[in-house]
Design an enzyme around this catalytic site. Structure first.
Site, PDB file in Angstrom:
ATOM      1  N   ASN A 172      14.819 -21.987  30.942  1.00  0.00           N
ATOM      2  CA  ASN A 172      13.496 -21.511  30.827  1.00  0.00           C
ATOM      3  C   ASN A 172      12.463 -22.134  30.113  1.00  0.00           C
ATOM      4  OD1 ASN A 172      13.169 -21.055  27.769  1.00  0.00           O
ATOM      5  ND2 ASN A 172      15.152 -20.042  28.044  1.00  0.00           N
ATOM      6  N   LYS A 210      13.519  -4.084  18.875  1.00  0.00           N
ATOM      7  CA  LYS A 210      14.565  -5.048  18.713  1.00  0.00           C
ATOM      8  C   LYS A 210      14.723  -5.268  17.042  1.00  0.00           C
ATOM      9  CE  LYS A 210      13.966  -8.445  22.192  1.00  0.00           C
ATOM     10  NZ  LYS A 210      13.322  -9.438  22.950  1.00  0.00           N
ATOM     11  N   LYS A 214      18.782  -5.348  16.453  1.00  0.00           N
ATOM     12  CA  LYS A 214      19.225  -6.677  15.630  1.00  0.00           C
ATOM     13  C   LYS A 214      19.264  -6.625  14.075  1.00  0.00           C
ATOM     14  CE  LYS A 214      17.979  -9.386  19.609  1.00  0.00           C
ATOM     15  NZ  LYS A 214      18.595 -10.780  20.304  1.00  0.00           N
TER      16      LYS A 214
HETATM   17  O1  PMT Z   1       8.670 -22.719  22.892  1.00  0.00           O
HETATM   18  P1  PMT Z   1       7.467 -22.155  23.222  1.00  0.00           P
HETATM   19  O2  PMT Z   1       6.828 -22.731  24.592  1.00  0.00           O
HETATM   20  O3  PMT Z   1       6.250 -22.595  21.959  1.00  0.00           O
HETATM   21  O4  PMT Z   1       7.473 -20.753  23.086  1.00  0.00           O
HETATM   22  C1  PMT Z   1       7.615 -19.913  22.307  1.00  0.00           C
HETATM   23  C2  PMT Z   1       8.226 -18.785  22.469  1.00  0.00           C
HETATM   24  C3  PMT Z   1       7.648 -17.684  23.530  1.00  0.00           C
HETATM   25  C4  PMT Z   1       9.785 -19.174  23.045  1.00  0.00           C
HETATM   26  C5  PMT Z   1       8.784 -17.933  21.260  1.00  0.00           C
HETATM   27  O5  PMT Z   1       7.275 -17.489  20.706  1.00  0.00           O
HETATM   28  C6  PMT Z   1       9.187 -16.517  21.423  1.00  0.00           C
HETATM   29  O6  PMT Z   1       8.949 -15.652  21.687  1.00  0.00           O
HETATM   30  N1  PMT Z   1      10.858 -16.625  21.274  1.00  0.00           N
HETATM   31  C7  PMT Z   1      11.970 -15.802  21.532  1.00  0.00           C
HETATM   32  C8  PMT Z   1      11.811 -15.443  22.953  1.00  0.00           C
HETATM   33  C9  PMT Z   1      12.651 -14.298  23.367  1.00  0.00           C
HETATM   34  O7  PMT Z   1      12.130 -13.165  23.680  1.00  0.00           O
HETATM   35  O8  PMT Z   1      13.916 -14.115  22.981  1.00  0.00           O
HETATM   36  P2  PMT Z   1      14.689 -12.657  23.354  1.00  0.00           P
HETATM   37  O9  PMT Z   1      14.031 -11.635  23.484  1.00  0.00           O
HETATM   38  O10 PMT Z   1      15.848 -13.171  24.288  1.00  0.00           O
HETATM   39  O11 PMT Z   1      15.602 -12.592  22.022  1.00  0.00           O
HETATM   40  C10 PMT Z   1      15.045 -11.829  20.704  1.00  0.00           C
HETATM   41  C11 PMT Z   1      15.394 -12.677  19.472  1.00  0.00           C
HETATM   42  O12 PMT Z   1      16.934 -12.920  19.484  1.00  0.00           O
HETATM   43  C12 PMT Z   1      14.811 -14.193  19.771  1.00  0.00           C
HETATM   44  O13 PMT Z   1      14.651 -14.324  18.164  1.00  0.00           O
HETATM   45  C13 PMT Z   1      16.138 -15.052  19.944  1.00  0.00           C
HETATM   46  O14 PMT Z   1      15.788 -16.376  19.240  1.00  0.00           O
HETATM   47  C14 PMT Z   1      17.248 -14.284  19.605  1.00  0.00           C
HETATM   48  N2  PMT Z   1      18.460 -14.522  20.258  1.00  0.00           N
HETATM   49  C15 PMT Z   1      18.433 -14.124  21.688  1.00  0.00           C
HETATM   50  C16 PMT Z   1      19.551 -14.119  22.510  1.00  0.00           C
HETATM   51  C17 PMT Z   1      20.653 -14.937  21.694  1.00  0.00           C
HETATM   52  N3  PMT Z   1      22.044 -14.942  22.598  1.00  0.00           N
HETATM   53  N4  PMT Z   1      20.625 -15.274  20.712  1.00  0.00           N
HETATM   54  C18 PMT Z   1      19.569 -14.943  19.715  1.00  0.00           C
HETATM   55  O15 PMT Z   1      19.604 -15.449  18.632  1.00  0.00           O
END
Ligand code: PMT
Length: 400
Positions: free
Chosen positions: A210, A340, A344
């Site tokens: 991504n 979330k 979570k």
């Molecule tokens: O890296 P940059 O370009 O600076 O951009 C920053 C960012 C946009 C990536 C960051 O600010 C951000 O928002 N990161 C989380 C991205 C996201 O939406 O993740 P998610 O919705 O898939 O997951 C929610 C949370 O669970 C996050 O904290 C993620 O790290 C965690 N997660 C998700 C899936 C997984 N299998 N394990 C996790 O720990």
């Protein structure tokens, strides 16, 4: 950025070839808003002239204890009283020895002993001089006396030898100085952070990933270190340099990130999941490059399996640290982030708009927790990271 705005630094220089790098440092300190007053030993003037340092700082350089320019003839007192810190770059073995013993035989050493502000020294010398038992003893002594010793680094030396004693680079000294002046609400805390994208292989040359650059997570790692925490950063593939003082562990896939986090989380006080982790991986990724001819005109059919949810797994541990999750959403940020937070079972969710966050240098954040919503206005990611770390530290202090 104006990270040193309002700071007045006395930049001490002693005799060493690394003095030429101090000229660059003087510029960089001023770029970050500091005013710089240079004081040189007689030895330093053999390597670089006071005229150079005066031209770079816009201030007369002091070299002589008996300099009559100060109306009361007390340069050793007056120069340091206005200073937020004295920083000696480079610091020779001789200077460190003198400071360890409280000797005052020139303006710089007299000023250091007479100071009422912090003293930071950046050693630079031949590896044998640095390794000498007397120098090691003296360096330990000044550290015990409260002097901050930055470096030295290891590597190529001007004398042609390779080893420890090389001066830190100007950018590294700058980062350490900026960190030195930041508040320390995370002192004594261990913080584990994930950052960047994950990369799920399809075959040896193709992968699903991504647009996360890692900038947000790396900025938070830097801010947490500046705030006094011991920081471990578990990073997916990025092009970023490791922030100073941070331990970085590189991974590629979500399952590798899960394994490393589960290994490192014991003893962590806080877990901040900034990584954009792939929710699925390709089952049976091919060991060999997929050939067009081999998969037909419709392309390959990929089957997926779910990856472990790292954040949820950490939050579910019996002795879970304070858990912070991120949510990057393209729509309904508030509703998705709040759901979330509940799903979570973490203490805090940090929401951002995906199209305004991925890859950019700036961002805007909303914090969701039991207190409700808190907005951090759009700013450079490091500025936001410092605000976020301060908010987390304050919540952790209240919680414990
Ligand atoms: O890296 P940059 O370009 O600076 O951009 C920053 C960012 C946009 C990536 C960051 O600010 C951000 O928002 N990161 C989380 C991205 C996201 O939406 O993740 P998610 O919705 O898939 O997951 C929610 C949370 O669970 C996050 O904290 C993620 O790290 C965690 N997660 C998700 C899936 C997984 N299998 N394990 C996790 O720990």
């Amino acid at each position: 950025m104006n990270d040193l705005a309002g700071r007045h630094l006395v930049l001490g220089m002693t005799g060493g070839i690394a003095a030429y790098k101090t000229a660059e440092l003087a510029r960089r300190l001023q770029d970050h808003g500091a005013t710089v007053q240079v004081v040189m030993t007689e030895g330093a003037t053999h390597f670089i002239t006071p005229v150079t340092m005066q031209a770079l700082t816009g201030r007369p350089v002091f070299t002589d204890q008996w300099d009559a320019r100060q109306p009361n003839n007390m340069a050793h007192i007056d120069l340091s009283r206005a200073a937020d810190a004295i920083v000696v770059v480079p610091a020779s073995a001789d200077f460190i020895a003198k400071i360890a013993h409280g000797l005052c035989d020139d303006l710089l050493t007299t000023m250091c002993v007479a100071r009422a502000c912090p003293l930071l020294v950046v050693p630079a010398m031949n590896l044998q001089m640095w390794a000498h038992p007397a120098t090691q003893r003296n360096a330990r002594q000044i550290a015990d006396d409260g002097v901050v010793v930055l470096g030295p680094a290891s590597g190529d030396q001007a004398c042609g030898e390779i080893g420890s004693g090389r001066m830190l680079e100007p950018d590294e000294i700058l980062d350490d100085l900026i960190a030195f002046f930041q508040p320390k609400p995370m002192r004594g805390r261990r913080v584990l952070i994930t950052a960047g994208p994950t990369r799920e292989p399809i075959d040896p040359v193709r992968a699903i990933t991504n647009h996360s650059s890692g900038k947000m997570g790396y900025a938070i790692a830097r801010a947490a270190h500046e705030a006094g925490a011991e920081v471990t950063l578990v990073s997916g593939p990025t092009a970023l340099a490791t922030p100073r003082g941070v331990v970085r562990i590189d991974v590629e896939t979500a399952r590798q990130m899960y394994d490393v986090v589960m290994r490192e989380v014991a003893g962590a006080d806080c877990f901040i999941a900034v990584a954009a982790v792939a929710d699925w991986h390709v089952i049976d990724a091919s060991e060999h490059k997929l050939k067009k001819a081999g998969v037909g005109s419709d392309g390959p059919i990929l089957k997926f399996a779910q990856n472990p949810d790292i954040l949820a797994a950490v939050a579910a541990r019996p002795t879970a640290p304070y858990c912070v999750g991120f949510a990057a959403e393209t729509e309904d940020l508030h509703a998705n982030a709040e759901s979330k937070l509940a799903r979570k079972k973490v203490q805090l969710i940090v929401g951002n708009h995906a199209h305004e966050a991925f890859g950019r240098d700036d961002n805007a954040l909303t914090l969701y927790d039991a207190r409700g919503r808190t907005t951090l206005e759009r700013a450079d990611k490091l500025v936001l990271a410092r605000q976020l770390v301060a908010a987390i530290a304050e919540r952790m202090a209240t919680a414990s």
